[in-house]
Design an enzyme around this catalytic site. Structure first.
Site, PDB file in Angstrom:
ATOM      1  N   ASN A 105      -5.380  -0.337   5.366  1.00 30.33           N
ATOM      2  CA  ASN A 105      -6.434   0.523   5.629  1.00 30.33           C
ATOM      3  C   ASN A 105      -7.460   0.151   4.864  1.00 30.33           C
ATOM      4  OD1 ASN A 105      -7.955   2.811   5.705  1.00 30.33           O
ATOM      5  ND2 ASN A 105      -6.669   4.190   4.453  1.00 30.33           N
TER       6      ASN A 105
ATOM      7  N   LYS B 255     -10.496   1.447   4.261  1.00 33.14           N
ATOM      8  CA  LYS B 255     -11.325   2.531   3.828  1.00 33.14           C
ATOM      9  C   LYS B 255     -12.732   2.127   4.018  1.00 33.14           C
ATOM     10  CE  LYS B 255      -7.374   3.930   1.050  1.00 33.14           C
ATOM     11  NZ  LYS B 255      -6.963   4.544  -0.126  1.00 33.14           N
TER      12      LYS B 255
ATOM     13  N   HIS C 139      -5.497  11.538   6.777  1.00 35.05           N
ATOM     14  CA  HIS C 139      -5.310  10.811   5.256  1.00 35.05           C
ATOM     15  C   HIS C 139      -5.558  11.636   4.265  1.00 35.05           C
ATOM     16  CE1 HIS C 139      -6.172   7.813   2.435  1.00 35.05           C
ATOM     17  NE2 HIS C 139      -5.218   7.212   2.880  1.00 35.05           N
TER      18      HIS C 139
ATOM     19  N   GLU D  16      -7.289  11.210   1.790  1.00 36.74           N
ATOM     20  CA  GLU D  16      -8.762  11.262   1.428  1.00 36.74           C
ATOM     21  C   GLU D  16      -9.681  12.146   2.540  1.00 36.74           C
ATOM     22  OE1 GLU D  16      -9.247   6.951   1.214  1.00 36.74           O
ATOM     23  OE2 GLU D  16      -7.959   6.954  -0.638  1.00 36.74           O
TER      24      GLU D  16
ATOM     25  N   GLU E  62       2.724   9.330   2.545  1.00 35.58           N
ATOM     26  CA  GLU E  62       1.880   9.029   1.507  1.00 35.58           C
ATOM     27  C   GLU E  62       1.712   9.948   0.215  1.00 35.58           C
ATOM     28  OE1 GLU E  62      -1.048   5.685   2.647  1.00 35.58           O
ATOM     29  OE2 GLU E  62      -2.000   7.211   3.240  1.00 35.58           O
TER      30      GLU E  62
ATOM     31  N   GLY F  18      -3.552   4.666  -4.666  1.00 36.79           N
ATOM     32  CA  GLY F  18      -4.897   3.905  -5.287  1.00 36.79           C
ATOM     33  C   GLY F  18      -4.556   3.967  -6.785  1.00 36.79           C
TER      34      GLY F  18
ATOM     35  N   SER G 151      -0.123   2.694  -3.094  1.00 37.88           N
ATOM     36  CA  SER G 151       0.033   1.684  -4.025  1.00 37.88           C
ATOM     37  C   SER G 151       1.111   0.748  -3.557  1.00 37.88           C
ATOM     38  CB  SER G 151       0.402   2.153  -5.314  1.00 37.88           C
ATOM     39  OG  SER G 151      -0.870   3.066  -6.028  1.00 37.88           O
TER      40      SER G 151
HETATM   41  P1  PGA Z   1      -3.404   2.205  -1.745  1.00 36.58           P
HETATM   42  O1  PGA Z   1      -3.870   3.090  -0.433  1.00 36.58           O
HETATM   43  O2  PGA Z   1      -2.410   1.071  -1.219  1.00 36.58           O
HETATM   44  O3  PGA Z   1      -4.749   1.486  -2.223  1.00 36.58           O
HETATM   45  O4  PGA Z   1      -2.934   3.354  -2.416  1.00 36.58           O
HETATM   46  C1  PGA Z   1      -3.077   3.559   0.614  1.00 36.58           C
HETATM   47  C2  PGA Z   1      -3.776   4.576   1.398  1.00 36.58           C
HETATM   48  O5  PGA Z   1      -4.796   5.244   1.289  1.00 36.58           O
HETATM   49  O6  PGA Z   1      -3.652   4.390   2.628  1.00 36.58           O
END
Ligand code: PGA
Length: 242
Positions: free
Chosen positions: A9, A11, A91, A93, A161, A167, A202
């Site tokens: 992903n 982003k 997601h 976010e 998640e 993140g 992560s």
């Molecule tokens: P990350 O993000 O691996 O940077 O923690 C995962 C995601 O948001 O899908």
């Protein structure tokens, strides 16, 4: 054991040129069994899809409407035409930074299924919800609100998640991931059809193998570690050892 699905992903990262360079280099190193997917920015969809042979290209978000006066939105037919095969929905976010509520996510999911683009529904609890012992209730509510009325899951995938792991560098332990995947699988058992469940939060080359070792984990959703070719490939390669 079947080969796990590894979804990057990106982003809001990578220009078209950067995205194409990545996909071309990735394609050189994938083997036919790999199940590598990339959720790329809208602008890079067409170019990435053109160069993707073994990998699958998808989008990170989508409108719940087919068309209309919705400035800045993008529809499922537009994504499909640009070469997207799947779309991330719900997601964290989108839920937390852009205030997408459960009704909207349900409508997006229905729209994706109706239009024939594969949805990856993301669910997961906040840290305070985990601390308050609400993890299971939160995730079941997210599943129920998005999927409760669905009669056929089609090609649906779920990504668990935990928001506190996204993140932050803090990954869920394998035991925490397995416990939640089992809970989600029990919920999905109503359809009597396998729905892959990915773990995200992560994921890095140094923790991917342990997560992939768990039979409950059918794949990974990788944010930060999908931006560099070597780290993404390392995770894809660890999936081959099944
Ligand atoms: P990350 O993000 O691996 O940077 O923690 C995962 C995601 O948001 O899908």
């Amino acid at each position: 054991m079947s080969i796990p699905i590894i979804v990057g992903n990106w982003k809001m990262h990578k220009t078209i040129a950067e995205a194409v360079a990545f996909v071309k280099a990735l394609e050189q190193r994938l083997i036919p069994e790999d199940r590598a997917c990339l959720a790329v920015p809208f602008t890079a969809l067409r170019a990435c899809a053109t160069h993707a042979l073994r990998s699958r290209i998808g989008a990170q978000n989508m409108s719940d409407a087919a068309q209309g006066p919705f400035t800045g939105e993008i529809s499922a037919p537009m994504l499909l035409e640009a070469g997207a095969q799947f779309v991330l929905l719900g997601h964290s976010e989108r839920r937390h930074l852009f205030a997408e509520d459960e009704g909207l996510i349900r409508r997006k999911l229905e729209r994706a299924i109706h239009q024939g683009i594969q949805p990856i529904l993301c669910v997961g609890e906040l840290l305070e919800q985990r601390r308050a012992g609400q993890t299971e209730a939160v995730v079941v509510r997210q599943l129920e609100s998005a999927l409760g009325e669905l009669t056929d899951p089609g090609s649906l995938m779920i990504a668990y998640e935990p928001v506190w792991a996204i993140g932050t560098g803090e990954t869920a332990s394998c035991a925490q991931a397995v416990e939640m995947h089992q809970l989600i699988r029990r919920y999905l058992s109503r359809w009597n059809r396998p729905v892959p469940i990915l773990y995200g939060g992560s994921v890095r080359p140094d923790n991917a193998a342990a997560l992939l070792n768990e039979s409950e984990v059918n794949g990974l959703l990788v944010g930060g570690a999908s931006l560099e070719l070597d780290s993404f490939l390392s995770i894809v390669e660890q999936g081959r050892r099944g």
